[in-house]
Design a protein around this motif. Structure first.
Motif, short mmCIF file in Angstrom:
data_model
loop_
_atom_site.label_atom_id
_atom_site.label_comp_id
_atom_site.label_asym_id
_atom_site.label_seq_id
_atom_site.Cartn_x
_atom_site.Cartn_y
_atom_site.Cartn_z
N GLN A 190 77.34 -19.59 -14.59
CA GLN A 190 77.27 -19.95 -16.00
C GLN A 190 76.82 -18.77 -16.85
O GLN A 190 77.34 -18.55 -17.95
N MET A 191 75.87 -17.98 -16.34
CA MET A 191 75.39 -16.81 -17.08
C MET A 191 76.52 -15.79 -17.26
O MET A 191 76.67 -15.20 -18.34
N ILE A 192 77.32 -15.58 -16.22
CA ILE A 192 78.41 -14.60 -16.29
C ILE A 192 79.50 -15.05 -17.24
O ILE A 192 80.03 -14.26 -18.04
N PHE A 193 79.85 -16.34 -17.20
CA PHE A 193 81.03 -16.81 -17.92
C PHE A 193 80.73 -17.37 -19.31
O PHE A 193 81.65 -17.60 -20.08
N SER A 194 79.45 -17.60 -19.64
CA SER A 194 79.14 -18.15 -20.97
C SER A 194 79.60 -17.25 -22.11
O SER A 194 80.28 -17.70 -23.05
N PRO A 195 79.24 -15.94 -22.10
CA PRO A 195 79.76 -15.08 -23.18
C PRO A 195 81.29 -15.00 -23.19
O PRO A 195 81.90 -14.88 -24.26
N TRP B 14 66.99 -12.03 -31.03
CA TRP B 14 66.58 -11.66 -29.68
C TRP B 14 65.21 -12.23 -29.33
O TRP B 14 64.93 -12.54 -28.16
N THR B 15 64.34 -12.37 -30.33
CA THR B 15 63.05 -13.03 -30.08
C THR B 15 63.26 -14.45 -29.59
O THR B 15 62.62 -14.91 -28.63
N LEU B 16 64.17 -15.16 -30.22
CA LEU B 16 64.45 -16.55 -29.84
C LEU B 16 65.14 -16.62 -28.48
O LEU B 16 64.90 -17.55 -27.71
N ILE B 17 66.01 -15.66 -28.19
CA ILE B 17 66.68 -15.65 -26.89
C ILE B 17 65.66 -15.47 -25.76
O ILE B 17 65.71 -16.16 -24.73
N VAL B 18 64.71 -14.53 -25.95
CA VAL B 18 63.68 -14.32 -24.93
C VAL B 18 62.79 -15.56 -24.79
O VAL B 18 62.43 -15.97 -23.68
N ALA B 19 62.42 -16.16 -25.93
CA ALA B 19 61.60 -17.38 -25.88
C ALA B 19 62.33 -18.50 -25.15
O ALA B 19 61.73 -19.27 -24.39
N SER C 241 80.52 -25.11 -16.29
CA SER C 241 79.42 -25.42 -17.21
C SER C 241 79.22 -24.36 -18.28
O SER C 241 78.42 -24.56 -19.20
N ALA C 242 79.91 -23.23 -18.17
CA ALA C 242 79.83 -22.20 -19.20
C ALA C 242 80.37 -22.69 -20.54
O ALA C 242 80.15 -22.04 -21.57
N ASN C 243 81.05 -23.82 -20.54
CA ASN C 243 81.55 -24.37 -21.81
C ASN C 243 80.41 -24.83 -22.73
O ASN C 243 80.66 -25.17 -23.89
N ILE C 244 79.18 -24.81 -22.24
CA ILE C 244 78.03 -25.14 -23.09
C ILE C 244 77.96 -24.19 -24.29
O ILE C 244 77.59 -24.59 -25.40
N ALA C 245 78.32 -22.92 -24.08
CA ALA C 245 78.33 -21.96 -25.19
C ALA C 245 79.29 -22.41 -26.28
O ALA C 245 78.98 -22.30 -27.48
N LEU C 246 80.44 -22.92 -25.90
CA LEU C 246 81.41 -23.42 -26.87
C LEU C 246 80.87 -24.65 -27.59
O LEU C 246 81.07 -24.81 -28.80
N CYS C 247 80.20 -25.51 -26.85
CA CYS C 247 79.65 -26.73 -27.46
C CYS C 247 78.59 -26.38 -28.51
O CYS C 247 78.61 -26.94 -29.62
N ARG C 248 77.70 -25.45 -28.19
CA ARG C 248 76.67 -25.07 -29.14
C ARG C 248 77.27 -24.37 -30.36
O ARG C 248 76.84 -24.57 -31.49
N SER C 249 78.27 -23.53 -30.12
CA SER C 249 78.92 -22.84 -31.22
C SER C 249 79.61 -23.83 -32.15
O SER C 249 79.50 -23.73 -33.38
N MET D 74 75.96 -17.72 -29.02
CA MET D 74 75.57 -18.89 -28.25
C MET D 74 75.78 -18.67 -26.75
O MET D 74 75.06 -19.22 -25.92
N GLY D 75 76.79 -17.84 -26.43
CA GLY D 75 76.98 -17.47 -25.03
C GLY D 75 75.79 -16.68 -24.51
O GLY D 75 75.37 -16.85 -23.36
N MET D 76 75.24 -15.79 -25.37
CA MET D 76 74.05 -15.02 -24.96
C MET D 76 72.84 -15.94 -24.79
O MET D 76 72.06 -15.78 -23.84
N LEU D 77 72.66 -16.90 -25.71
CA LEU D 77 71.55 -17.84 -25.59
C LEU D 77 71.70 -18.67 -24.32
O LEU D 77 70.73 -18.87 -23.57
N THR D 78 72.91 -19.16 -24.09
CA THR D 78 73.17 -19.93 -22.87
C THR D 78 72.96 -19.07 -21.63
O THR D 78 72.39 -19.51 -20.63
N GLY D 79 73.41 -17.80 -21.71
CA GLY D 79 73.22 -16.89 -20.59
C GLY D 79 71.75 -16.65 -20.28
O GLY D 79 71.36 -16.52 -19.11
#
Length: 570
Positions: free
Chosen positions: A115-120, A296-301, A175-183, A464-469
């Motif tokens: 999922q991390m690889i394919f989300s972006p 990036w702060t939110l991504i790390v959090a 499950s990488a389609n989560i990035a599309l759903c959030r977007s 959103m792919g980065m956040l999901t990743g």
């Protein structure tokens, strides 16, 4: 007629009248309730707060139908990951007794790694196509096939553990389609609707994570033998039933995305364009540059928050079996009950998020309502029991006389720390689990909400792919952490490290909370106006344009912005 018979007749007639009156009342009440429910479901006019000419009633209905389908998709993807977590270790042990916890860690990590690889990639694909339908249909088809493969592992022979690894990797890809759903959720909701929509989609996702082990507990009575259908081609038992549940639900989800049901309606960019008085949606979002430090702060959090939650969910079954000497069946059953109770707590928490954000700024609810509870929950898992856990070799080395292979209950002797460290108490486990069930929903919801607002109305597939990743990376590292830290060093190092991680993240959010304030519509309009005043045709105009860019940066600075929804609270 005798008096006693007259009395019986009067009593009987009176009872019949009371029964008739009661039945009639219940019928009228039921029909009236049904009419009210239909009136609420069947929208006949636009709500007053969105009746501004941006969309027709038909578009509004179709838009919210598509958003609710996204809710279900997010629930299903989370369910696909969590439904096997509590059962994967006993299932793997039966398929291959020599597999070991290290290989189990690889299997659990395969899903989030894919999922991390394919989300972006999925996010970029959706942005490129301008639609999410085709990627989602393909991913759901792959999810169905991979789930059926997991449920058929008993039929593949000696290499079952490798096929299990492949099936979990393919489920992760789908499950990488989560990035599309959030977007899509960010594009299909107004600013005033965003917090509610993200709360609901986060609720769907968290319920998927929590209900999954609960469903595993529900099918535990099927036992190891279960049922054999389709002339031996379909085995349904306490382990494989979870995969067949995924198959049925993913097939129904596939139908939901067909054109006659799911129709895309994106309104976020149009709303900003109208508020600014612009004429082009593309020019509007291109003029708004996101604050990358905030993003990036939110991504790390998000990474830290999900890491702590998934670590507990991944470690939960093994931890309870080590600390409390539970059997496989007891661990599955009790953890299922814990997850079901946590689902109820999370449901109440999600309902309260929106009212809390009307009283306090979203960033403060995130820090003090989400992260602080998670910090306390992690600290509670540092053991304070008076004695070490029951050692498996001494507890049950010779008790199992009815089986050729002994069953060891308790902390295994292969973990060198078991005799030296105190045991985690059941009270600690329950309190920490309860605090996590409250803090995690608040944190994961508001991070996504603030993240989508900070990015603005631009297409958010890649972001959103980065956040999901980031969330997937935490789920990859969770099982690895179990193998490298918990198995080798024990509970002190495991929960001490995660506690420090949560405390540092909370302190950073407190110090940089001004970064979490998205720019206002007024400031964005001024930026666009300033950027269109001059064009750098000559040197003087170029110098003027540089000054304008400086003014625009000042307008977009977080310290001079206020949050759109919570402007009176920040």
């Amino acid at each position: 007629m005798p008096p006693c018979r007259q009395y019986r007749n009067r009593t009987h007639n009176s009872s019949r009248r009371r029964y008739t009156i009661t039945t009639s009342y219940v019928h009228r009440y039921t029909m009236e309730s049904w009419r009210k429910l239909r009136a609420r479901i069947e929208t006949t006019k636009l709500p007053e707060d969105v009746d501004d000419g941006l969309e027709r009633l038909e578009d509004y209905i179709q838009r919210w139908r598509s958003v609710r389908i996204i809710y279900f998709t997010m629930f299903l993807m989370a369910l696909g990951f969590s439904i096997i977590l509590t059962g994967i270790w006993p299932f793997l042990s039966e398929l291959d007794p020599n597999a070991g916890k290290e290989f189990m860690g690889l299997i659990v990590a395969a899903n989030p790694l894919a999922q991390m690889i394919f989300s972006p990639i999925f996010g970029w694909w959706g942005n490129k196509l301008g639609t999410i339908r085709l990627p989602l249909l393909i991913s759901l088809g792959l999810f169905t096939i991979a789930s059926a493969l997991y449920s058929s592992l008993e039929l593949v022979g000696d290499n079952a553990k490798y096929w299990m690894l492949i099936s979990r990797f393919l489920i992760g890809v789908s499950s990488a389609n989560i990035a599309l759903c959030r977007s899509y959720l960010s594009a299909a909701t107004r600013l005033s609707e965003r917090t509610h929509a993200v709360s609901m989609v986060s609720l769907a996702q968290v319920l998927g994570f929590i209900i999954g082990p609960g469903l595993q507990a529900l099918v535990t009575p099927l036992g190891r033998q279960g049922y054999i259908w389709l002339w031996g081609g379909m085995h349904v038992n306490m382990y494989t039933a979870s995969g067949w549940i995924n198959v049925v639900m993913s097939m129904s989800n596939f139908v939901m995305f067909l054109p006659f049901i799911f129709q895309e309606h994106k309104i976020a960019a149009r709303e900003i364009m109208v508020l600014q008085g612009g004429t082009s949606e593309r020019d509007t979002w291109k003029a708004i540059k996101p604050n990358y430090l905030s993003a990036w702060t939110l991504i790390v959090a998000f990474f830290v928050l999900v890491f702590n939650f998934v670590l507990l969910e991944t470690l939960g079954t093994s931890l309870t079996m080590d600390m409390f000497a539970w059997t496989n069946d007891e661990a599955l059953s009790y953890m299922g009950i814990c997850m079901a109770v946590a689902a109820i707590i999370s449901l109440v928490t999600f309902v309260l998020i929106e009212p809390m954000c009307k009283l306090f700024a979203e960033r403060f609810v995130l820090i003090w309502g989400g992260f602080s509870l998670m910090v306390i929950g992690r600290l509670l898992y540092i053991p304070w029991g008076p004695d070490p856990p029951k050692l498996a070799a001494a507890y049950n080395a010779s008790a199992n006389l009815s089986s050729s292979d002994p069953i060891y209950l308790g902390c295994p002797p292969t973990q060198d720390w078991c005799p030296d460290l105190p045991a985690l108490t059941l009270t600690q486990f329950i309190l920490g689990f309860a605090l996590t069930s409250v803090g995690y929903p608040i944190g994961v919801t508001l991070i996504q909400t603030i993240f989508s607002k900070v990015l603005g109305p631009r297409p958010q597939g890649v972001w959103m792919g980065m956040l999901t990743g980031a969330g997937c990376l935490s789920r990859v590292m969770g099982p690895v952490f179990v193998v490298s830290i918990y198995t080798r060093l024990g509970t002190y190092w495991t929960f001490g490290f995660t506690s420090v991680m949560m405390i540092v993240s909370m302190i950073w959010l407190l110090c940089s909370n001004r970064l979490l304030i998205p720019p206002t519509i007024d400031n964005l309009a001024k930026v666009v106006e300033l950027q269109e005043l001059h064009k750098p045709n000559d040197k003087s105009n170029a110098d003027a344009n540089l000054a304008i860019d400086d003014d625009a940066d000042e307008l977009l600075a977080p310290s001079k912005s206020i949050q759109i929804v919570n402007s009176s609270k920040t």
